[in-house]
Design an enzyme around this catalytic site. Structure first.
Site, PDB file in Angstrom:
ATOM      1  N   ASP A  30      -5.028   8.885  11.258  1.00  0.00           N
ATOM      2  CA  ASP A  30      -3.677   8.377  11.534  1.00  0.00           C
ATOM      3  C   ASP A  30      -3.100   8.880  12.845  1.00  0.00           C
ATOM      4  O   ASP A  30      -3.340  10.012  13.263  1.00  0.00           O
ATOM      5  CB  ASP A  30      -2.740   8.775  10.393  1.00  0.00           C
ATOM      6  CG  ASP A  30      -2.983   7.926   9.153  1.00  0.00           C
ATOM      7  OD1 ASP A  30      -2.800   6.702   9.254  1.00  0.00           O
ATOM      8  OD2 ASP A  30      -3.368   8.484   8.117  1.00  0.00           O
TER       9      ASP A  30
ATOM     10  N   GLU B 236       0.861  -1.179   0.000  1.00  0.00           N
ATOM     11  CA  GLU B 236       0.000   0.000   0.000  1.00  0.00           C
ATOM     12  C   GLU B 236       0.899   1.230   0.000  1.00  0.00           C
ATOM     13  O   GLU B 236       1.642   1.461   0.945  1.00  0.00           O
ATOM     14  CB  GLU B 236      -0.880   0.001   1.246  1.00  0.00           C
ATOM     15  CG  GLU B 236      -1.908  -1.113   1.214  1.00  0.00           C
ATOM     16  CD  GLU B 236      -2.439  -1.442   2.592  1.00  0.00           C
ATOM     17  OE1 GLU B 236      -2.409  -0.569   3.482  1.00  0.00           O
ATOM     18  OE2 GLU B 236      -2.865  -2.590   2.782  1.00  0.00           O
TER      19      GLU B 236
END
Lengths: 260, 393
Positions: free
Chosen positions: A58, A47
């Site tokens: 995040d 990814e």
């Protein structure tokens, strides 16, 4: 050509090892080498993170790598230039992962066409929700043989999991727990009742578990409940400016796959 | 009803709920329950009671005679600065804390810029005895020390945010991360008409008490419930949404939003999103944003921490696009002068944010018979240091 993500899940059913990294980090032009080294060391799926200024899902590690990568000068446009010849040297499936706004500004059609052109197999765009995707963008993705991979979490209802199982292409990204990325948990911190609940649903699509997977123990544990697992923050954190990328990736992958 | 949110959470092309799956369950619960809860008799009764006895509503509509004389046109001030905690922010936090209780939540989080929303949130959490965590950019923590101390005294935990530019946008990012990490027991009280649907609509409804009162007060004082125009400052846009709300369908009423130009809209140091921005997705909403060509959000600047935001509520993006409202901007310098003018003509020191609306009076054409209503969204108490330094008193 058949999508490489489907090919992978047809030939390999367990212990699939997927790695996330942030494009443009630690250095602007490391992208291609990182991909090549990950494949050489036996990683099954990659990814490639597209940095965004406001990564709300995040934790600190990917916030930091995104900030550095943007300072280094990465952009969607430059990333596609870096990936222009990637299919001459790399065969494993490649996924672009990131927030929706940079994709929207690049132009969704242009983005999908570019993915197809350089050989990207799928996307993970966490803030592009299922309803928006299906109403506005699905056809464009299909036209470019691009799989849009969807997430489920411990809070996702059974009904919605079934919906996502129908809509997610390639595989389902199973978020391990209620958290942002990089929580770095221990095996006993994971909600195994959730893992078991999903395992018993007999979903049509394969599953990879991500978020909080950081070492051999958590990787192996996650693989017991799904087709494989994804490591992101721990990998991003593993770069050391005193060690070459080649060495650093080799020792990282070795540690994950082979118990000491 | 032309300017109301539709069933998909959109105002025209703007809005929606661009949420990661981790927020889906909470947003879905809010979306399916907020209207039923806030329209229930039980909720209305408690909300109205608190508005009256705790916030001190209705806030006065004051005819500013010396300012009217100065501009040669009738000027009325909607005194939101006189609310408890000194701004319009409490209208929303009272609404959301009651909603959070009905949803069974036991922990509240909020973001804050200048600290006004943080204080308003800490206040209602103290009122209801609920745990409160406020995220605030580290730069704002140092710029707004008195509000930080107030929040702490009210029992809230204030967490400085060190990511990004260390201001409001970063505080919002961190609050969203907190919610992702605490999806079961926590309600996120967003302070403006921003974020995923249903927040923009929900916050606008709570703030709409401002324009509801204006109509009645205007009728009483002038015999006509419709003004010529309504002016309000716009960052995320909650006070403007409240001041415009009940006039949206009265198309003859001119609506004017005033953004923060900072050092000028032709400089990088500005927060005038509608002037310099373009459509994009931030904080789970599709709206106008200050961004680079590559879709990275750029850092805003304004002398007023409360308008220092690179986006704007989707309702305002829609009002701008359709032309229903007009959006102007005022520079730091113009704002400081407007604040001084109000202070010396009327004996009212406005918040820097609200002074943006006052500064617009210099930029529009007004007739002697016009009724101009300015939403004076907050008090200048929090800005005394800025004023004193600038004017050298």
């Amino acid at each position: 050509m058949k999508n490489r993500i489907n090919q992978l899940f047809e030939t390999k059913k367990e212990n699939i090892f997927s790695v996330y990294f942030t494009a443009g980090f630690p250095n602007l032009n490391d992208t291609v080498q990182i991909i090549q080294e990950l494949e050489k060391n036996g990683v099954d799926l990659i990814e490639i993170g597209i940095p965004f200024s406001d990564p709300t899902a995040d934790g600190p590690t990917i916030q930091h790598s995104s900030e550095v990568a943007l300072k280094n000068g990465i952009s969607v446009k430059l990333l596609f230039e870096q990936l222009r010849e990637i299919r001459k040297s790399v065969n494993i499936p490649l996924i672009l992962m990131g927030y929706f706004n940079p994709v929207l500004q690049f132009g969704v059609e242009a983005f999908c066409a570019k993915c197809h052109e350089v050989g990207i197999d799928g996307t993970i765009l966490p803030d592009l929700p299922l309803n928006e995707f299906e109403e506005n963008y699905k056809d464009t993705f299909i036209k470019n043989n691009l799989h849009n991979i969807l997430l489920i979490t411990p809070q996702t209802s059974e009904k919605r999991i079934r919906q996502i199982d129908d809509a997610s292409e390639g595989f389902i990204y199973m978020v391990s727990s209620s958290s942002t990325t990089g929580a770095g948990k221990k095996v006993e911190d994971f909600h195994h009742d959730y893992f078991e609940r999903i395992q018993q649903m007999n979903l049509k699509k394969p599953r990879l578990i991500g978020f909080g997977i950081s070492d051999n123990a958590t990787f192996t544990n996650a693989c017991n409940y799904a087709n494989g697992a994804i490591i992101g923050s721990a990998f991003v954190k593993s770069f050391d400016k005193n060690v070459t990328i080649k060495k650093s990736i080799s020792s990282f992958v070795t540690e994950i796959l082979l118990p000491a | 009803m032309k300017y109301q949110v539709n069933e998909k959470g959109y105002y025209g092309e703007f809005g929606g709920a661009w949420i990661p799956e981790m927020m889906f369950t909470n947003i879905d619960e809010l979306k399916s329950r907020y209207l039923e809860i806030i329209e229930s008799d039980e909720f209305r009764k408690e909300f109205d009671q608190l508005m009256k006895d705790y916030v001190g509503r209705p806030s006065p509509l004051y005819y500013a005679s010396r300012l009217s004389e100065h501009y040669g046109s009738g000027i009325y001030l909607k005194r939101e600065d006189l609310n408890h905690t000194g701004s319009h922010k409490l209208n929303n936090t009272i609404g959301q804390i009651l909603l959070a209780q009905k949803l069974g939540k036991t922990r509240i989080i909020a973001e804050t810029g200048a600290g006004q929303h943080g204080v308003a949130t800490a206040t209602v959490c103290a009122l209801k005895g609920i745990k409160c965590v406020v995220y605030m950019g580290a730069l704002d923590v140092s710029r707004q020390a008195p509000n930080v101390k107030k929040m702490k005294m009210l029992g809230a935990e204030v967490i400085p945010v060190h990511s990004g530019n260390k201001t409001l946008k970063d505080a919002t990012n961190e609050a969203m991360r907190d919610w992702i990490n605490n999806p079961e027991d926590t309600h996120y009280i967003i302070g403006s008409v921003v974020g995923p649907h249903p927040y923009p609509d929900m916050v606008a409804r709570f703030q709409s008490i401002i324009s509801a009162e204006m109509k009645g007060q205007l009728k009483e004082q002038t015999g006509n419930k419709l003004p010529t125009r309504v002016l309000a400052c716009v960052g995320g846009g909650s006070n403007a949404a409240g001041a415009f709300y009940h006039f949206l369908d009265d198309e003859q009423v001119e609506l004017i939003g005033v953004e923060a130009a900072g050092k000028g809209v032709d400089t990088p140091e500005t927060a005038a999103t509608l002037t310099v921005g373009s459509p994009g997705v931030l904080h789970s909403s599709k709206t106008m944003l200050m961004q680079s060509e590559d879709g990275q959000i750029t850092e805003p600047y304004s002398i007023s921490a409360g308008l220092d935001y690179p986006g704007i509520g989707p309702l305002h993006a829609h009002l701008h696009k359709t032309g229903r409202a007009k959006f102007l901007s005022a520079t730091d310098e113009e704002v400081l002068q407007a604040a001084l003018l109000l202070t010396q003509k009327e004996g009212i020191i406005p918040a820097l944010e609200s002074a943006h609306a006052l500064a617009a009076l210099e930029k529009i054409k007004m007739n002697p018979d016009d009724i101009n209503v300015i939403n004076l969204s907050g008090s200048g108490n929090k800005d005394m240091e800025t004023y004193l330094n600038y004017f050298g008193y």
